[in-house]
Design an enzyme around this catalytic site. Structure first.
Site, PDB file in Angstrom:
ATOM      1  N   ASP A 244       0.867  -1.177   0.000  1.00 49.15           N
ATOM      2  CA  ASP A 244       0.000   0.000   0.000  1.00 49.15           C
ATOM      3  C   ASP A 244       0.905   1.228   0.000  1.00 49.15           C
ATOM      4  OD1 ASP A 244      -2.260   1.855   0.518  1.00 49.15           O
ATOM      5  OD2 ASP A 244      -3.357   0.024   0.970  1.00 49.15           O
ATOM      6  N   HIS A 267       1.715   1.847  -3.230  1.00 46.24           N
ATOM      7  CA  HIS A 267       0.770   2.733  -3.908  1.00 46.24           C
ATOM      8  C   HIS A 267       1.310   4.158  -3.966  1.00 46.24           C
ATOM      9  CE1 HIS A 267      -2.937  -0.047  -3.017  1.00 46.24           C
ATOM     10  NE2 HIS A 267      -2.011  -0.626  -3.750  1.00 46.24           N
TER      11      HIS A 267
END
Length: 435
Positions: A244, A267
């Site tokens: 993430d 991310h």
């Protein structure tokens, strides 16, 4: 060629972390090459040492840890010995600390009692965030190069069955004023690796993050750092392998410096998401991100703002309608490889209907953003596009600049999606709108 560069960059960062074990009391001197927005306070010297006992048989060592902390608080150093494993099965509130070091040479392992942790971990009042422990106080340092293991696999499997469970965050830095965290190895966090809340003047230096699922159930929401209601934070010289955000600046994060990171599988380095909660004011300002390598990721530079009307991404992530501002954000110098978007700025986060987003534009403004000196290759997943800058209204975005963006897709294209933004300030090839 790419592999050689990646390995040399990563090994260099790990070497920085290893040398940091010669702990420096001067946090300001330890920061480099950029300096924080405001000077970091120097840590006081310590004059006594306490060694934490361990049962050595899998029994909870939390009482031994608290005993050592109380004994060496106010001017001491607590040592977790190199040849020992320490089991934590109790939620520890360590916000009473002052002028103390925690030298982690061995391994700290959290139990896999998911029922206990769901009932007793510390609820932080933001996005269902809970933490195994709370580390706070004044002039608190945690370093040594040892390992902190969140025993995450049981949580990855449980979350696949129920995405509303409360998964503890590995490192809860809560209410800390003046501190150095690192070098440390962080492994298998159930959720975020760091939640930094209501804290100021903290340096994270030489953090090695890794922990993937060993089953078919992914390790989700494993952000490297989330800062929240915190000021004057430095994150540097670290290697992050996660799934993430590498770093995420949550509401009311100010004066944040991030530099010399290698992020893999993430991310990106993200502002937000912001504006998720109606009637709340979110501010992120004065952020400088420098010298990042980003590989196998969805994004490099990312700003995520919810629209003015409620929307939902999933059962545990929904919202929109909040207000506030994103201001004075700089992304400077990045090497990317196999990244979907080199740049992604959106005021329609969580809203797939662009028409509806434009009809109810975000109440949270974005201004004074500078993105420069990017090079590398995207994954090609968004061909022919390598970036997207989409505002919900021209009235809510201003002074967004890009320069020296040398990023292409594997096919050699360098197109951008641009909407409701002043294209004269962008040095990129805007060829499409979000419609």
């Amino acid at each position: 060629m790419r592999l050689t560069h990646v390995l040399s960059h990563t090994l260099g960062l790990l070497a920085l972390g290893a040398t940091a074990e010669a702990f420096s009391r001067s946090r300001e001197a330890a920061c480099g090459p950029k300096k924080p927005f405001r000077p970091l306070p120097t840590s006081q010297s310590r004059d006594k040492t306490c060694h934490v006992r361990s049962h050595g048989d899998g029994t909870d060592d939390s009482d031994y840890i608290l005993s050592a902390l109380n004994q060496c608080n106010h001017g001491g150093k607590v040592v977790f010995d190199e040849d020992k494993e320490y089991i934590i099965g109790t939620a520890l509130n360590m916000t009473f600390l002052k002028n103390i070091d925690l030298e982690v040479l061995g391994t700290i392992l959290f139990t896999n009692d998911t029922d206990y942790w769901q009932a007793n971990s510390f609820k932080q009042g933001f996005q269902n965030a809970t933490t195994f422990f709370q580390l706070g106080g004044e002039d608190v340092n945690m370093y040594g190069g040892g390992t902190i293991n969140g025993n995450g696999q049981v949580w990855y499997d449980l979350y696949a069955e129920d995405d509303l469970i409360l998964r503890p965050i590995l490192m809860g830095i809560i209410g800390l004023n003046g501190g150095t965290i690192g070098p440390l190895k962080l492994r298998y966090s159930p959720q975020y690796y760091h939640f930094v809340a209501n804290s100021s003047n903290v340096l994270f230096d030489g953090i090695d993050i890794s922990g993937y699922s060993k089953s078919d159930n992914e390790a989700k929401n494993t952000d490297g750092w989330d800062t929240y209601r915190s000021n004057n934070i430095v994150i540097q010289n670290s290697v992050i392998n996660n799934g993430d955000d590498c770093v995420s600046f949550k509401p009311n994060s100010t004066n944040i410096l991030v530099q010399n990171l290698h992020c893999n599988g993430s991310h990106g380095i993200s502002v937000g998401s912001l504006g998720q909660y109606k009637d709340e004011v979110d501010i992120v300002e004065n952020v400088y991100v420098y010298n990042i390598s980003m590989f196998n990721a969805s994004d490099m530079a990312r700003i995520k703002v919810w629209p003015g009307t409620p929307s939902a991404l999933s059962a545990d992530l929904q919202g929109g309608g909040g207000s506030g501002s994103v201001k004075n954000i700089t992304y400077d110098t990045a090497l990317i490889d196999n990244v979907d978007w080199a740049i992604e700025i959106t005021q329609c986060y969580g809203q797939k209907n662009t028409t509806l987003c434009n009809e109810y534009p975000s109440s949270l403004t974005i201004s004074d953003v500078h993105i420069k000196n990017f090079r590398g290759t995207t994954s090609g997943s968004e061909d022919p596009y390598v970036g997207t800058i989409v505002c919900s209204s021209p009235d809510t975005c201003s002074d967004i600049y890009t320069s020296n963006i040398n990023v292409t897709s594997p096919d050699g294209t360098n197109d951008f999606v641009c909407d409701n933004v002043d294209e004269s300030l962008l040095s990129v090839n805007c060829t499409a709108t979000s419609d």
